[in-house]
Motif scaffolding. Sequence first.
Motif, PDB file in Angstrom:
ATOM      1  N   ILE A 148       8.462  22.991  23.142  1.00 24.11           N
ATOM      2  CA  ILE A 148       7.154  22.340  23.283  1.00 24.11           C
ATOM      3  C   ILE A 148       6.868  21.454  22.080  1.00 24.11           C
ATOM      4  O   ILE A 148       6.393  20.317  22.213  1.00 24.11           O
ATOM      5  CB  ILE A 148       6.048  23.404  23.452  1.00 24.11           C
ATOM      6  N   LYS A 149       7.173  21.978  20.894  1.00 26.47           N
ATOM      7  CA  LYS A 149       6.934  21.213  19.671  1.00 26.47           C
ATOM      8  C   LYS A 149       7.755  19.928  19.655  1.00 26.47           C
ATOM      9  O   LYS A 149       7.254  18.852  19.297  1.00 26.47           O
ATOM     10  CB  LYS A 149       7.279  22.072  18.456  1.00 26.47           C
ATOM     11  N   ASN A 150       9.024  20.034  20.066  1.00 23.73           N
ATOM     12  CA  ASN A 150       9.886  18.849  20.098  1.00 23.73           C
ATOM     13  C   ASN A 150       9.399  17.826  21.125  1.00 23.73           C
ATOM     14  O   ASN A 150       9.440  16.620  20.889  1.00 23.73           O
ATOM     15  CB  ASN A 150      11.329  19.251  20.414  1.00 23.73           C
ATOM     16  N   TYR A 151       8.932  18.341  22.281  1.00 19.38           N
ATOM     17  CA  TYR A 151       8.445  17.436  23.319  1.00 19.38           C
ATOM     18  C   TYR A 151       7.177  16.705  22.861  1.00 19.38           C
ATOM     19  O   TYR A 151       6.990  15.517  23.143  1.00 19.38           O
ATOM     20  CB  TYR A 151       8.169  18.208  24.607  1.00 19.38           C
ATOM     21  N   ARG A 152       6.310  17.429  22.153  1.00 18.23           N
ATOM     22  CA  ARG A 152       5.031  16.852  21.737  1.00 18.23           C
ATOM     23  C   ARG A 152       5.154  15.950  20.505  1.00 18.23           C
ATOM     24  O   ARG A 152       4.202  15.261  20.155  1.00 18.23           O
ATOM     25  CB  ARG A 152       4.041  17.970  21.429  1.00 18.23           C
ATOM     26  N   LYS A 153       6.313  15.984  19.865  1.00 17.63           N
ATOM     27  CA  LYS A 153       6.489  15.193  18.642  1.00 17.63           C
ATOM     28  C   LYS A 153       6.215  13.717  18.918  1.00 17.63           C
ATOM     29  O   LYS A 153       6.734  13.136  19.865  1.00 17.63           O
ATOM     30  CB  LYS A 153       7.918  15.375  18.115  1.00 17.63           C
ATOM     31  N   ASP A 154       5.385  13.123  18.093  1.00 17.87           N
ATOM     32  CA  ASP A 154       5.027  11.700  18.183  1.00 17.87           C
ATOM     33  C   ASP A 154       4.239  11.368  19.450  1.00 17.87           C
ATOM     34  O   ASP A 154       4.151  10.202  19.835  1.00 17.87           O
ATOM     35  CB  ASP A 154       6.277  10.797  18.100  1.00 17.87           C
ATOM     36  N   LYS A 155       3.696  12.394  20.134  1.00 16.58           N
ATOM     37  CA  LYS A 155       2.862  12.162  21.308  1.00 16.58           C
ATOM     38  C   LYS A 155       1.435  12.611  21.026  1.00 16.58           C
ATOM     39  O   LYS A 155       1.185  13.404  20.116  1.00 16.58           O
ATOM     40  CB  LYS A 155       3.412  12.909  22.532  1.00 16.58           C
ATOM     41  N   GLY A 156       0.495  12.127  21.817  1.00 19.17           N
ATOM     42  CA  GLY A 156      -0.905  12.468  21.623  1.00 19.17           C
ATOM     43  C   GLY A 156      -1.571  12.915  22.904  1.00 19.17           C
ATOM     44  O   GLY A 156      -0.916  13.189  23.921  1.00 19.17           O
ATOM     45  N   ILE A 157      -2.900  12.986  22.866  1.00 14.96           N
ATOM     46  CA  ILE A 157      -3.702  13.446  23.996  1.00 14.96           C
ATOM     47  C   ILE A 157      -4.501  12.274  24.552  1.00 14.96           C
ATOM     48  O   ILE A 157      -5.099  11.505  23.798  1.00 14.96           O
ATOM     49  CB  ILE A 157      -4.660  14.569  23.562  1.00 14.96           C
ATOM     50  N   LEU A 158      -4.494  12.155  25.874  1.00 15.00           N
ATOM     51  CA  LEU A 158      -5.241  11.101  26.554  1.00 15.00           C
ATOM     52  C   LEU A 158      -6.446  11.710  27.260  1.00 15.00           C
ATOM     53  O   LEU A 158      -6.286  12.632  28.070  1.00 15.00           O
ATOM     54  CB  LEU A 158      -4.351  10.379  27.569  1.00 15.00           C
ATOM     55  N   GLY A 159      -7.637  11.216  26.950  1.00 15.51           N
ATOM     56  CA  GLY A 159      -8.840  11.651  27.654  1.00 15.51           C
ATOM     57  C   GLY A 159      -9.223  10.606  28.691  1.00 15.51           C
ATOM     58  O   GLY A 159      -9.237   9.410  28.401  1.00 15.51           O
ATOM     59  N   VAL A 160      -9.492  11.050  29.918  1.00 15.39           N
ATOM     60  CA  VAL A 160      -9.851  10.135  31.007  1.00 15.39           C
ATOM     61  C   VAL A 160     -11.210  10.532  31.568  1.00 15.39           C
ATOM     62  O   VAL A 160     -11.408  11.700  31.931  1.00 15.39           O
ATOM     63  CB  VAL A 160      -8.792  10.156  32.128  1.00 15.39           C
ATOM     64  N   THR A 171      -2.409  17.705  16.656  1.00 14.56           N
ATOM     65  CA  THR A 171      -1.932  16.415  17.154  1.00 14.56           C
ATOM     66  C   THR A 171      -2.462  15.277  16.279  1.00 14.56           C
ATOM     67  O   THR A 171      -3.586  15.335  15.797  1.00 14.56           O
ATOM     68  CB  THR A 171      -2.427  16.203  18.604  1.00 14.56           C
ATOM     69  N   GLU A 172      -1.638  14.266  16.070  1.00 19.84           N
ATOM     70  CA  GLU A 172      -1.991  13.189  15.144  1.00 19.84           C
ATOM     71  C   GLU A 172      -2.905  12.129  15.739  1.00 19.84           C
ATOM     72  O   GLU A 172      -3.656  11.481  15.018  1.00 19.84           O
ATOM     73  CB  GLU A 172      -0.720  12.523  14.606  1.00 19.84           C
ATOM     74  N   PHE A 173      -2.839  11.901  17.061  1.00 15.50           N
ATOM     75  CA  PHE A 173      -3.672  10.832  17.613  1.00 15.50           C
ATOM     76  C   PHE A 173      -4.109  11.153  19.031  1.00 15.50           C
ATOM     77  O   PHE A 173      -3.552  12.029  19.702  1.00 15.50           O
ATOM     78  CB  PHE A 173      -2.917   9.483  17.596  1.00 15.50           C
ATOM     79  N   SER A 174      -5.138  10.425  19.486  1.00 15.52           N
ATOM     80  CA  SER A 174      -5.637  10.579  20.848  1.00 15.52           C
ATOM     81  C   SER A 174      -6.262   9.266  21.279  1.00 15.52           C
ATOM     82  O   SER A 174      -6.488   8.357  20.475  1.00 15.52           O
ATOM     83  CB  SER A 174      -6.667  11.712  20.931  1.00 15.52           C
ATOM     84  N   ARG A 175      -6.570   9.209  22.574  1.00 11.28           N
ATOM     85  CA  ARG A 175      -7.244   8.033  23.115  1.00 11.28           C
ATOM     86  C   ARG A 175      -8.111   8.476  24.285  1.00 11.28           C
ATOM     87  O   ARG A 175      -7.696   9.342  25.068  1.00 11.28           O
ATOM     88  CB  ARG A 175      -6.220   6.991  23.579  1.00 11.28           C
ATOM     89  N   VAL A 176      -9.289   7.896  24.383  1.00  8.98           N
ATOM     90  CA  VAL A 176     -10.180   8.193  25.502  1.00  8.98           C
ATOM     91  C   VAL A 176     -10.457   6.897  26.253  1.00  8.98           C
ATOM     92  O   VAL A 176     -10.830   5.889  25.646  1.00  8.98           O
ATOM     93  CB  VAL A 176     -11.504   8.811  25.016  1.00  8.98           C
ATOM     94  N   VAL A 177     -10.225   6.921  27.587  1.00  3.97           N
ATOM     95  CA  VAL A 177     -10.403   5.713  28.395  1.00  3.97           C
ATOM     96  C   VAL A 177     -11.248   6.010  29.616  1.00  3.97           C
ATOM     97  O   VAL A 177     -11.349   7.154  30.064  1.00  3.97           O
ATOM     98  CB  VAL A 177      -9.044   5.128  28.849  1.00  3.97           C
ATOM     99  N   VAL A 178     -11.844   4.968  30.159  1.00  4.09           N
ATOM    100  CA  VAL A 178     -12.552   5.058  31.444  1.00  4.09           C
ATOM    101  C   VAL A 178     -11.547   4.749  32.542  1.00  4.09           C
ATOM    102  O   VAL A 178     -10.804   3.764  32.457  1.00  4.09           O
ATOM    103  CB  VAL A 178     -13.727   4.062  31.503  1.00  4.09           C
ATOM    104  N   TYR A 179     -11.506   5.603  33.555  1.00  4.99           N
ATOM    105  CA  TYR A 179     -10.556   5.401  34.644  1.00  4.99           C
ATOM    106  C   TYR A 179     -10.900   4.127  35.421  1.00  4.99           C
ATOM    107  O   TYR A 179     -12.011   3.973  35.911  1.00  4.99           O
ATOM    108  CB  TYR A 179     -10.584   6.602  35.587  1.00  4.99           C
ATOM    109  N   GLU A 180      -9.899   3.221  35.497  1.00  2.00           N
ATOM    110  CA  GLU A 180     -10.128   1.929  36.152  1.00  2.00           C
ATOM    111  C   GLU A 180      -9.204   1.698  37.337  1.00  2.00           C
ATOM    112  O   GLU A 180      -9.172   0.613  37.900  1.00  2.00           O
ATOM    113  CB  GLU A 180      -9.943   0.796  35.138  1.00  2.00           C
ATOM    114  N   GLY A 181      -8.459   2.707  37.717  1.00  2.64           N
ATOM    115  CA  GLY A 181      -7.566   2.562  38.861  1.00  2.64           C
ATOM    116  C   GLY A 181      -6.239   3.240  38.604  1.00  2.64           C
ATOM    117  O   GLY A 181      -5.829   3.446  37.461  1.00  2.64           O
ATOM    118  N   PHE A 182      -5.573   3.588  39.684  1.00  2.00           N
ATOM    119  CA  PHE A 182      -4.345   4.385  39.578  1.00  2.00           C
ATOM    120  C   PHE A 182      -3.245   3.650  38.820  1.00  2.00           C
ATOM    121  O   PHE A 182      -2.554   4.238  37.988  1.00  2.00           O
ATOM    122  CB  PHE A 182      -3.859   4.780  40.972  1.00  2.00           C
TER     123      PHE A 182
END
Length: 282
Positions: free
Chosen positions: A168-180, A203-214
């Motif tokens: 899990i740690k290796n998979y998550r390396k350099d990845k973040g969390i996306l909030g929708v 986790t080092e970074f994240s992003r939150v976005v408004v859902y605008e389409g698939f």
Amino acid sequence: MKTNNALVYIKGLTPVEAQSDLKKVKRYCSENNLEIVEILFDETRNSEKDYDCLETLYNSMKSQKATTIIFNSCYAFYNIAAFINLVSHLIGIDVIRFHNGEIQEMLSKSKMKDIQVINQSMFDEALTVDFGNWVGNLSKSRKDVLFIDREENTRMEEREKQKTQKAIKNYRKDKGILGVVFDESNLEQMTIDVQSEMFLDKTEFSRVVVYEGFYEFEELLQSNKYYRVICDDLVNGNIDDLRDFIIACNNYSVEARFWDEDLSTFNEYPLQTFLDAVTGNL
């Protein structure tokens, strides 16, 4: 001709419900020189246990009161018969499995081609600790059995846990969390939720976005930057095809979590069960 003794263990049925099945089991015994010495009615559900019935079964097997154990159940598969079959190879008791009164197989007649693996802790959990202790004694000094005691099982579980955590740690390396969010008014609360997750997961970074389409959402997943997607309240969501949304996360090996519903695809549900739960198709 010698008559062999049989113990009948009926799982998941009351005596009234089992009448029809029991007639067929008795007919089988009569035709195969088996005398029924006891009938146990374990009325619990598949994953539950009747400890009184299991204690009687344990004592009957240890005393060799019966040469054959006959299981009948309304379930196509259940752990009790499978685990008793493993013991049968050690003490020479035949195990016969019926399903709804129809014979399925004579489990103990199958030939063991490989060394038999017996895990004591699994017997503790599936049956009782008494069975686990007995299996330990039966397995000693047997070259045809690979016996795993409770201590070794604990070490195995810890090694597997460490292996999983590392993966899990290796998979998550350099990845973040996306909030929708499906509703822009939820941006502030989602940002707080995502920051909480970042703290817990380090986790080092994240992003939150408004859902605008698939398609825009799938582009975010294709970036391979995120290991988890957290979505806001499902009730107020304006997504047209929620199933496609979840399947897309699954296809890109990204966990989908619905915060208010406390549902997650990560090691909790099979995908189809999760889809049915969040879309109300149960």
